[in-house]
Each structure stands twice: as C-alpha cells, then as structure tokens.
Design a protein around this motif. Structure first.
Motif, PDB file in Angstrom:
ATOM      1  N   GLU A   1     -17.491  -5.902  -1.275  1.00 53.36           N
ATOM      2  CA  GLU A   1     -18.871  -6.320  -1.009  1.00 53.36           C
ATOM      3  C   GLU A   1     -19.860  -5.647  -1.954  1.00 53.36           C
ATOM      4  N   ALA A   2     -19.576  -4.415  -2.356  1.00 53.31           N
ATOM      5  CA  ALA A   2     -20.459  -3.701  -3.284  1.00 53.31           C
ATOM      6  C   ALA A   2     -20.572  -4.433  -4.624  1.00 53.31           C
ATOM      7  N   PHE A   3     -19.521  -5.153  -4.993  1.00 52.25           N
ATOM      8  CA  PHE A   3     -19.489  -5.854  -6.273  1.00 52.25           C
ATOM      9  C   PHE A   3     -19.822  -7.343  -6.139  1.00 52.25           C
ATOM     10  N   LEU A   4     -19.351  -7.943  -5.045  1.00 54.38           N
ATOM     11  CA  LEU A   4     -19.419  -9.399  -4.924  1.00 54.38           C
ATOM     12  C   LEU A   4     -20.390  -9.893  -3.856  1.00 54.38           C
ATOM     13  N   GLN A   5     -21.002  -8.988  -3.113  1.00 50.75           N
ATOM     14  CA  GLN A   5     -21.909  -9.313  -2.016  1.00 50.75           C
ATOM     15  C   GLN A   5     -21.325 -10.394  -1.094  1.00 50.75           C
ATOM     16  N   ASP A   6     -22.047 -11.496  -0.914  1.00 51.91           N
ATOM     17  CA  ASP A   6     -21.628 -12.556   0.009  1.00 51.91           C
ATOM     18  C   ASP A   6     -20.361 -13.272  -0.434  1.00 51.91           C
ATOM     19  N   GLU A   7     -19.976 -13.110  -1.679  1.00 49.69           N
ATOM     20  CA  GLU A   7     -18.772 -13.777  -2.192  1.00 49.69           C
ATOM     21  C   GLU A   7     -17.501 -12.985  -1.924  1.00 49.69           C
ATOM     22  N   SER A   8     -17.623 -11.790  -1.335  1.00 47.81           N
ATOM     23  CA  SER A   8     -16.419 -10.975  -1.107  1.00 47.81           C
ATOM     24  C   SER A   8     -15.462 -11.638  -0.121  1.00 47.81           C
ATOM     25  N   GLY A   9     -15.979 -12.297   0.905  1.00 46.02           N
ATOM     26  CA  GLY A   9     -15.122 -12.991   1.877  1.00 46.02           C
ATOM     27  C   GLY A   9     -14.347 -14.133   1.248  1.00 46.02           C
TER      28      GLY A   9
END
Length: 127
Positions: A74-82
């Motif tokens: 999440e630190a790198f991809l925010q909402d795209e981490s899921g």
C-alpha cells in the motif's frame, strides 16, 4: 480465476511461498518481468522498479500471507495494492499449474524438450 476458500489461495496463504518455491529459475525470471510490467502500468516511469520487484520476491519466499503483502505494498501502490496482489496470486498459481503441465508432458513424451541446457546438449550429442 480466484481460488475458492480452502483451496489454492484460500485462507492458508502460506501456499504463496509454496507456489513460488515450485517455480524454476526461468519461471521466476518470467514472473519478475511480468511483475515489472504490471508495476509500470500502475506506477508509470516513476523510480526504479527492480528494488520493489525484489522486495515482492522476498515476501513471496518468506511465506508472507496475501493480506500482509497487500498491506506492505500500500505504501507504494495505494489503492492499487489490492488488485495488484490479487493479480500476483493468480499469476503465480497459473505459472505453477503451467509448469506442472509442461513437466507432465515431458514425462509422458520422452522425445519432448529436456528440462535444462545440459540435458538438451546431451540429447543433441546422442543423436
């Protein structure tokens, strides 16, 4: 193709490392290339992705559950981490399944392509 609960990538997410361990070195390189391409689509050309790809590989090797990988990304991809983590799990499962199919075909067909370079050279020399 999302795995059902209790199968494949269900509650027991330690299977991620189990799937990763089944990959050969060429498959791991292929996975790293696919991850890099996917990350470029999400992040764009910002920063060096090789360190993040290596970090993801280390998380897969160290039996981190899917939820932990997603949280750490999440630190790198925010909402795209899921969505990325779901894609990663599916990609890993498909690669593992395709590796089994190739091995099975080779085992059934002795004339099929050998598994490694040394075996290929030995077969070429024998002909």
């Amino acid at each position: 193709m999302v795995a059902e609960e209790g199968k494949g990538m269900g509650k027991d997410e330690s299977s991620l490392s189990h799937f990763y361990e089944k990959l050969g070195s060429e498959q791991k390189k292929s996975l790293a290339a696919a991850v890099t391409e996917k990350l470029q689509g999400i992040i764009g050309g910002y920063g060096e992705l090789s360190v993040l790809v290596e970090y993801i590989s280390v998380m897969l090797q160290s039996s981190r559950p899917k939820e932990t990988i997603q949280t750490e990304l999440e630190a790198f991809l925010q909402d795209e981490s899921g969505p990325f983590t779901t894609w990663l799990c599916q990609k890993l499962e498909k690669m593992t399944e395709s590796g089994k199919t190739r091995r099975r075909k080779r085992d059934e067909d002795p004339g099929a392509a050998p598994k490694d370079e040394a075996a290929r050279k030995a077969n070429a020399f024998a002909e």
